[in-house]
Write a protein that holds these residues in place. Structure first.
Motif, PDB file in Angstrom:
ATOM      1  N   VAL A  11     -29.466  28.520  13.312  1.00  0.00           N
ATOM      2  CA  VAL A  11     -30.250  28.998  14.457  1.00  0.00           C
ATOM      3  C   VAL A  11     -31.617  29.485  13.971  1.00  0.00           C
ATOM      4  O   VAL A  11     -32.657  29.117  14.522  1.00  0.00           O
ATOM      5  N   ARG A  57     -23.978  29.262  19.494  1.00  0.00           N
ATOM      6  CA  ARG A  57     -25.314  28.888  19.029  1.00  0.00           C
ATOM      7  C   ARG A  57     -26.318  29.033  20.177  1.00  0.00           C
ATOM      8  O   ARG A  57     -27.433  29.523  19.988  1.00  0.00           O
ATOM      9  N   GLN A  58     -25.880  28.635  21.364  1.00  0.00           N
ATOM     10  CA  GLN A  58     -26.748  28.734  22.545  1.00  0.00           C
ATOM     11  C   GLN A  58     -27.123  30.190  22.823  1.00  0.00           C
ATOM     12  O   GLN A  58     -28.285  30.504  23.093  1.00  0.00           O
ATOM     13  N   THR A  81     -34.122  26.781  13.087  1.00  0.00           N
ATOM     14  CA  THR A  81     -34.824  26.086  14.172  1.00  0.00           C
ATOM     15  C   THR A  81     -36.022  26.902  14.667  1.00  0.00           C
ATOM     16  O   THR A  81     -36.902  26.372  15.323  1.00  0.00           O
ATOM     17  N   SER A  96     -29.464  31.390  20.000  1.00  0.00           N
ATOM     18  CA  SER A  96     -30.769  30.741  20.131  1.00  0.00           C
ATOM     19  C   SER A  96     -31.581  31.395  21.246  1.00  0.00           C
ATOM     20  O   SER A  96     -32.771  31.652  21.101  1.00  0.00           O
TER      21      SER A  96
END
Ligand code: ADP
Length: 393
Positions: free
Chosen positions: A186, A221-222, A189, A225
């Motif tokens: 994460v 992860r969502q 990115t 993020s």
């Protein structure tokens, strides 16, 4: 007096005096009963009045008293009937609201899905176009279109996610993963964004953080993020720090807590509760300046709750914010643990390795949307594949 008369009248006078006694007793009993009934009546009237004054929704009506019925009983019957009628109506309305809400969620989910298909065509074609010969002006225009379409796709994805989550259409999947690697992924990115802004980006993990857990890594992860993205979005100076630890464990599960702290603009106390509601931004000027749908945190909340956890915020205006999110993961079974270790042996980490070699050979592309067929076919051809297209399976 005639003894006969006496004797004959004796029982009479006896019965008369007995009658009087009985009557007196009866009278007393009735009086007592009356008193009791009056007290009960007073109490019931008091209750009735109290009921009407505290429940203005039940308009007071003069009850129709049935023959031989006590007016009070009639009143109570009237109230009960009115309550029953209203309860039935409420149930009906509730059912209708639920139906409408479901239909709305279904509509949103279907719509967003339908809109994403042409969006994929647009973005795909833009990417292909950017690889063609363009002059400076054309390239600028296309880059702008690309930025706008990607922003639009983000909004669509948020709406689709939120409508799916609120209509309970999302079920979590079980996958074996390492939470630290997920955090690193994460942060990776966002590395470029952080660097461009000159904001530090770092993470730490508690010693007790398990190395292998079983949960829906995509959804986790969502959440991370979203929270890291927000932290960077609202921070101009300083550092965004992410920390993970285990706060509780049972033989079968781990309860994990992730903490995302920033040194950004912060959120005013009175707005902090609201930001987890859908379409809420702490300030109208925020949406103009920073963009966003105000759905990110609502999605994070829904996902964390689905993972048997929750989300919270602690923030002071101008000093930064700290978001905490808890999720429950399963502990890996011995079999899963063994498989996971095998998969992560050096050299076998990257699922992309097989594609790094020479790109040739046949690819069968199955896609029913004509535009997306074109996008996928051309993208694959650009990578060197020989593509054959089928409309369906
Ligand atoms: P958006 O898409 O608008 O970012 P979110 O649900 O993610 O939607 O956030 C809702 C609002 O909460 C944001 O618009 C912002 O006002 C506030 N907010 C969220 N995270 C932060 C943060 N780290 N610092 C300051 N404000 C934040």
């Amino acid at each position: 007096p005639d003894p006969m008369e006496k004797s004959s009248s004796a029982p009479n006078s006896d019965s008369k005096s007995m009658d009087l006694e009985t009557l007196a007793a009866e009278n007393q009993r009735l009086q007592q009963e009356n008193l009791l009934q009056k007290r009960t009546l007073d109490q019931l009237y008091a209750i009735t009045n109290e009921f009407y004054s505290t429940n203005p929704q039940f308009t007071q009506r003069v009850p129709i008293v049935r023959a031989g019925e006590d007016p009070l009983i009639a009143t109570i019957r009237c109230i009960v009937k009115s309550m029953e009628g209203k309860l039935k109506r409420l149930e009906e309305l509730n059912g209708k609201v639920m139906e409408a809400s479901k239909a709305k969620d279904q509509f949103l989910a279907t719509m967003s899905h339908e809109i994403r298909t042409p969006m994929n065509g647009i973005i795909g074609m833009i990417n292909l176009m950017l690889d063609t010969k363009l002059d400076q002006e054309q390239s600028d225009f296309i880059q702008t279109i690309k930025g706008s379409s990607e922003a639009l796709l983000c909004i669509l994805n948020d709406i689709l996610d939120y409508s799916k989550l609120s209509s309970q259409q999302i079920s979590l999947e079980d996958r074996v993963f390492d939470p630290e690697t997920l955090m690193r992924d994460v942060l990776n990115t966002f590395a470029a964004v952080a660097q461009a802004k000159g904001v530090g980006l770092e993470y730490s993990i508690a010693e007790n953080l398990p190395e292998v857990v079983v949960a829906d890594d995509t959804r986790l992860r969502q959440v991370l993020s979203n929270l890291v993205g927000n932290a960077l979005k609202f921070t101009e100076n300083g550092t965004v720090h992410v920390n993970a630890q285990m706060v509780e464990r049972t033989p079968a599960s781990y309860f994990l807590r992730f903490k995302i702290s920033d040194s950004g603009i912060g959120i005013p106390a009175e707005k902090q509760e609201r930001i987890f509601e859908p379409f809420s931004q702490s300030d109208a000027s925020i949406s103009r300046k920073f963009g966003g749908t105000g759905l990110g945190l609502a999605i994070c909340k829904a996902i964390s709750e689905k993972m048997e956890g929750r989300i919270s915020v602690e923030s002071a205006e101008g000093e930064g914010s700290t978001f905490r999110v808890w999720v429950r993961t399963k502990a890996p079974l011995p079999r899963q643990l063994k498989q996971f270790k095998k998969r992560s042996t050096p050299g076998q980490n990257s699922p992309f390795t097989p594609f790094d070699g020479e790109r040739k050979g046949p690819v069968l592309l199955v896609e029913d949307n004509v535009v997306n067929q074109k996008v996928a076919k051309m993208s694959l051809q650009k990578l060197g594949y020989n593509v054959e297209v089928a409309n369906d399976g």
